[in-house]
Design a protein around this motif. Structure first.
Motif, PDB file in Angstrom:
ATOM      1  N   SER A 292      10.991  -8.542  -4.093  1.00 42.69           N
ATOM      2  CA  SER A 292       9.737  -9.103  -4.599  1.00 42.69           C
ATOM      3  C   SER A 292       8.579  -8.155  -4.312  1.00 42.69           C
ATOM      4  O   SER A 292       7.684  -7.960  -5.149  1.00 42.69           O
ATOM      5  CB  SER A 292       9.466 -10.464  -3.947  1.00 42.69           C
ATOM      6  N   ALA A 293       8.591  -7.559  -3.122  1.00 45.88           N
ATOM      7  CA  ALA A 293       7.543  -6.609  -2.758  1.00 45.88           C
ATOM      8  C   ALA A 293       7.557  -5.395  -3.680  1.00 45.88           C
ATOM      9  O   ALA A 293       6.510  -4.866  -4.063  1.00 45.88           O
ATOM     10  CB  ALA A 293       7.726  -6.164  -1.305  1.00 45.88           C
ATOM     11  N   THR A 294       8.748  -4.968  -4.055  1.00 48.01           N
ATOM     12  CA  THR A 294       8.871  -3.821  -4.957  1.00 48.01           C
ATOM     13  C   THR A 294       8.281  -4.138  -6.326  1.00 48.01           C
ATOM     14  O   THR A 294       7.594  -3.304  -6.929  1.00 48.01           O
ATOM     15  CB  THR A 294      10.358  -3.417  -5.106  1.00 48.01           C
ATOM     16  N   LEU A 295       8.546  -5.345  -6.824  1.00 48.49           N
ATOM     17  CA  LEU A 295       7.988  -5.741  -8.117  1.00 48.49           C
ATOM     18  C   LEU A 295       6.453  -5.729  -8.079  1.00 48.49           C
ATOM     19  O   LEU A 295       5.798  -5.258  -9.015  1.00 48.49           O
ATOM     20  CB  LEU A 295       8.486  -7.134  -8.499  1.00 48.49           C
ATOM     21  N   ILE A 296       5.883  -6.241  -6.993  1.00 47.57           N
ATOM     22  CA  ILE A 296       4.422  -6.251  -6.860  1.00 47.57           C
ATOM     23  C   ILE A 296       3.873  -4.832  -6.874  1.00 47.57           C
ATOM     24  O   ILE A 296       2.891  -4.530  -7.557  1.00 47.57           O
ATOM     25  CB  ILE A 296       4.005  -6.978  -5.570  1.00 47.57           C
ATOM     26  N   ASP A 297       4.503  -3.944  -6.121  1.00 44.22           N
ATOM     27  CA  ASP A 297       4.039  -2.553  -6.073  1.00 44.22           C
ATOM     28  C   ASP A 297       4.112  -1.893  -7.442  1.00 44.22           C
ATOM     29  O   ASP A 297       3.212  -1.145  -7.841  1.00 44.22           O
ATOM     30  CB  ASP A 297       4.885  -1.752  -5.071  1.00 44.22           C
ATOM     31  N   LEU A 298       5.191  -2.159  -8.174  1.00 45.03           N
ATOM     32  CA  LEU A 298       5.357  -1.538  -9.491  1.00 45.03           C
ATOM     33  C   LEU A 298       4.306  -2.043 -10.478  1.00 45.03           C
ATOM     34  O   LEU A 298       3.721  -1.258 -11.232  1.00 45.03           O
ATOM     35  CB  LEU A 298       6.769  -1.808 -10.021  1.00 45.03           C
ATOM     36  N   VAL A 299       4.066  -3.348 -10.474  1.00 45.96           N
ATOM     37  CA  VAL A 299       3.071  -3.919 -11.389  1.00 45.96           C
ATOM     38  C   VAL A 299       1.675  -3.421 -11.032  1.00 45.96           C
ATOM     39  O   VAL A 299       0.894  -3.011 -11.908  1.00 45.96           O
ATOM     40  CB  VAL A 299       3.115  -5.459 -11.365  1.00 45.96           C
ATOM     41  N   PHE A 300       1.341  -3.433  -9.745  1.00 47.32           N
ATOM     42  CA  PHE A 300       0.022  -2.976  -9.300  1.00 47.32           C
ATOM     43  C   PHE A 300      -0.168  -1.493  -9.617  1.00 47.32           C
ATOM     44  O   PHE A 300      -1.219  -1.067 -10.111  1.00 47.32           O
ATOM     45  CB  PHE A 300      -0.116  -3.240  -7.802  1.00 47.32           C
ATOM     46  N   GLY A 301       0.852  -0.697  -9.336  1.00 49.00           N
ATOM     47  CA  GLY A 301       0.768   0.727  -9.637  1.00 49.00           C
ATOM     48  C   GLY A 301       0.605   0.994 -11.122  1.00 49.00           C
ATOM     49  O   GLY A 301      -0.133   1.897 -11.526  1.00 49.00           O
ATOM     50  N   MET A 302       1.268   0.177 -11.941  1.00 52.40           N
ATOM     51  CA  MET A 302       1.152   0.328 -13.394  1.00 52.40           C
ATOM     52  C   MET A 302      -0.285   0.058 -13.852  1.00 52.40           C
ATOM     53  O   MET A 302      -0.828   0.781 -14.694  1.00 52.40           O
ATOM     54  CB  MET A 302       2.109  -0.636 -14.089  1.00 52.40           C
ATOM     55  N   ILE A 303      -0.893  -0.983 -13.283  1.00 59.29           N
ATOM     56  CA  ILE A 303      -2.275  -1.316 -13.661  1.00 59.29           C
ATOM     57  C   ILE A 303      -3.226  -0.196 -13.266  1.00 59.29           C
ATOM     58  O   ILE A 303      -4.092   0.214 -14.051  1.00 59.29           O
ATOM     59  CB  ILE A 303      -2.696  -2.650 -13.020  1.00 59.29           C
ATOM     60  N   LEU A 304      -3.078   0.328 -12.052  1.00 62.58           N
ATOM     61  CA  LEU A 304      -3.953   1.414 -11.598  1.00 62.58           C
ATOM     62  C   LEU A 304      -3.706   2.694 -12.385  1.00 62.58           C
ATOM     63  O   LEU A 304      -4.639   3.458 -12.655  1.00 62.58           O
ATOM     64  CB  LEU A 304      -3.748   1.672 -10.102  1.00 62.58           C
ATOM     65  N   PHE A 305      -2.452   2.936 -12.761  1.00 69.50           N
ATOM     66  CA  PHE A 305      -2.141   4.119 -13.557  1.00 69.50           C
ATOM     67  C   PHE A 305      -2.797   4.022 -14.929  1.00 69.50           C
ATOM     68  O   PHE A 305      -3.319   5.012 -15.454  1.00 69.50           O
ATOM     69  CB  PHE A 305      -0.628   4.264 -13.700  1.00 69.50           C
ATOM     70  N   THR A 306      -2.773   2.819 -15.505  1.00 70.51           N
ATOM     71  CA  THR A 306      -3.453   2.605 -16.784  1.00 70.51           C
ATOM     72  C   THR A 306      -4.940   2.881 -16.658  1.00 70.51           C
ATOM     73  O   THR A 306      -5.564   3.488 -17.539  1.00 70.51           O
ATOM     74  CB  THR A 306      -3.227   1.165 -17.264  1.00 70.51           C
ATOM     75  N   ARG A 307      -5.513   2.465 -15.538  1.00 66.05           N
ATOM     76  CA  ARG A 307      -6.927   2.726 -15.269  1.00 66.05           C
ATOM     77  C   ARG A 307      -7.188   4.232 -15.147  1.00 66.05           C
ATOM     78  O   ARG A 307      -8.175   4.754 -15.667  1.00 66.05           O
ATOM     79  CB  ARG A 307      -7.326   2.018 -13.980  1.00 66.05           C
ATOM     80  N   ALA A 308      -6.277   4.954 -14.473  1.00 63.09           N
ATOM     81  CA  ALA A 308      -6.438   6.399 -14.323  1.00 63.09           C
ATOM     82  C   ALA A 308      -6.383   7.101 -15.676  1.00 63.09           C
ATOM     83  O   ALA A 308      -7.105   8.081 -15.917  1.00 63.09           O
ATOM     84  CB  ALA A 308      -5.364   6.957 -13.385  1.00 63.09           C
ATOM     85  N   LEU A 309      -5.549   6.593 -16.582  1.00 63.53           N
ATOM     86  CA  LEU A 309      -5.438   7.207 -17.907  1.00 63.53           C
ATOM     87  C   LEU A 309      -6.719   7.047 -18.711  1.00 63.53           C
ATOM     88  O   LEU A 309      -6.977   7.817 -19.643  1.00 63.53           O
ATOM     89  CB  LEU A 309      -4.263   6.583 -18.672  1.00 63.53           C
ATOM     90  N   SER A 310      -7.532   6.038 -18.361  1.00 67.41           N
ATOM     91  CA  SER A 310      -8.785   5.834 -19.090  1.00 67.41           C
ATOM     92  C   SER A 310      -9.802   6.922 -18.795  1.00 67.41           C
ATOM     93  O   SER A 310     -10.797   7.058 -19.500  1.00 67.41           O
ATOM     94  CB  SER A 310      -9.385   4.473 -18.722  1.00 67.41           C
ATOM     95  N   MET A 311      -9.559   7.688 -17.703  1.00 69.57           N
ATOM     96  CA  MET A 311     -10.428   8.810 -17.321  1.00 69.57           C
ATOM     97  C   MET A 311     -11.848   8.354 -17.006  1.00 69.57           C
ATOM     98  O   MET A 311     -12.788   9.136 -17.089  1.00 69.57           O
ATOM     99  CB  MET A 311     -10.451   9.888 -18.409  1.00 69.57           C
ATOM    100  N   SER A 312     -12.028   7.109 -16.627  1.00 68.82           N
ATOM    101  CA  SER A 312     -13.348   6.633 -16.232  1.00 68.82           C
ATOM    102  C   SER A 312     -13.735   7.263 -14.903  1.00 68.82           C
ATOM    103  O   SER A 312     -12.950   7.289 -13.953  1.00 68.82           O
ATOM    104  CB  SER A 312     -13.352   5.109 -16.101  1.00 68.82           C
TER     105      SER A 312
END
Length: 320
Positions: free
Chosen positions: A237-257
């Motif tokens: 369960s902890a791994t799933l949380i890390d993957l989802v959270f990391g995906m959201i932050l990675f999407t934010r990084a791709l925005s180049m804001s």
């Protein structure tokens, strides 16, 4: 000389304060699910290697700036005074209280009050985005995995497949790197905007020392927010949380804001969506109890925002 001393002390304090508070979102699941499973020194070494890798990559890519070029809107003051030590000390006090706060908002708004609105806005939008994504992912599919995990006896035994341990360690390292990309600005705002290799290595050593203290401390009082969540002790369960959270932050990084956001608010949105979806699907807790916990978490985070704005405004009045 005094200004340089304050810069160095400010960096040490902000590293300790920010990593301690934000360990909830980045290392919380890692700490909880690995307790008693793997040696503590090995956990620290793994995160320190990830820290060195992502900061050195940013330093090379942005020509001496390990903050990933996110301090353009936050120029350093002409001279550092002792008042600039108030933000990290405030974060430390709120962390001891157990409040998950937007460390980026508190620290960076003290250097550029005009950016406070932008910091709060991006953080609030990050919370809503994470809430919606988490509700959809856990409500539509991931709840089936959580149901399977909650019925399994593997996590309490040595029979847990090693692939889950390996996957969680890599997902945590990836998440930590995404957090660093967003939050390095809060740490390096006290230092010159361009660092030499020696200065970079020294800063990494300070961050790793802070991480060692946090691991030895078990994350501190702030980890109580993680421990209350459904099935969080299960490493899968902890791994799933890390993957989802990391995906959201990675999407934010791709925005180049170039305006940093509070990753704490993103994580709270993720936990809120997950908890609501699992309560609805698995019925492991009452909806009222779950909502009460989420409101309590959100209240503490809101207090942090209010304190951040008050501290930033007070500093500017004192320094004018």
């Amino acid at each position: 000389m005094e200004s340089t001393l304050i810069q160095g002390l400010g960096f040490v304090l902000v590293v300790l304060a920010c990593t301690a508070n934000d360990s909830l979102q980045t290392l919380g699941t890692f700490l909880v699910s690995n307790r008693g499973r793997t040696p503590l020194w090995l956990q620290v070494l793994w995160i320190c290697l990830a820290t060195a890798a992502i900061l050195m990559f940013g330093w090379i890519r942005y020509h001496g700036d390990p903050a990933w070029d996110r301090l353009g809107s936050f120029p350093p003051p002409e001279a550092f005074s002792w008042f600039y030590l108030i933000p990290p000390l405030t974060i430390a006090a709120l962390t001891w209280w157990g409040a998950p706060i937007g460390t980026s908002i508190l620290v960076l708004s003290a250097f550029a009050p005009m950016q406070t609105t932008a910091l709060v806005k991006t953080s609030a939008l990050g919370y809503l985005l994470a809430l919606v994504i988490s509700l959809l992912l856990y409500g539509l599919g991931l709840w089936l995995l959580e149901k399977r995990f909650s019925r399994s006896t593997e996590p309490s035994s040595t029979a847990l497949p090693k692939r889950w341990l390996i996957l969680q360690w890599f997902s945590t390292a990836w998440l930590w790197c995404q957090w660093m990309i967003q939050n390095a600005a809060s740490l390096y705002v006290y230092l010159p905007r361009r660092l030499s290799l020696e200065e970079l290595l020294l800063s990494i050593a300070v961050i790793c020392a802070a991480l060692a203290l946090i691991f030895a401390w078990g994350g501190g009082p702030i980890q109580s927010i993680i421990r209350r969540k459904i099935n969080i002790h299960d490493i899968r369960s902890a791994t799933l949380i890390d993957l989802v959270f990391g995906m959201i932050l990675f999407t934010r990084a791709l925005s180049m804001s170039m305006i940093p956001l509070s990753t704490t608010w993103v994580f709270l949105g993720l936990l809120a969506g997950r908890e609501l979806a699992l309560v609805a699907r698995l019925h492991q807790a009452s909806p009222g109890q779950a909502i009460k916990q989420l409101v309590r978490d959100l209240f503490k985070a809101s207090v942090g925002v209010g304190v951040s704005i008050a501290v930033a405004s007070s500093l500017q009045l004192v320094l004018m």
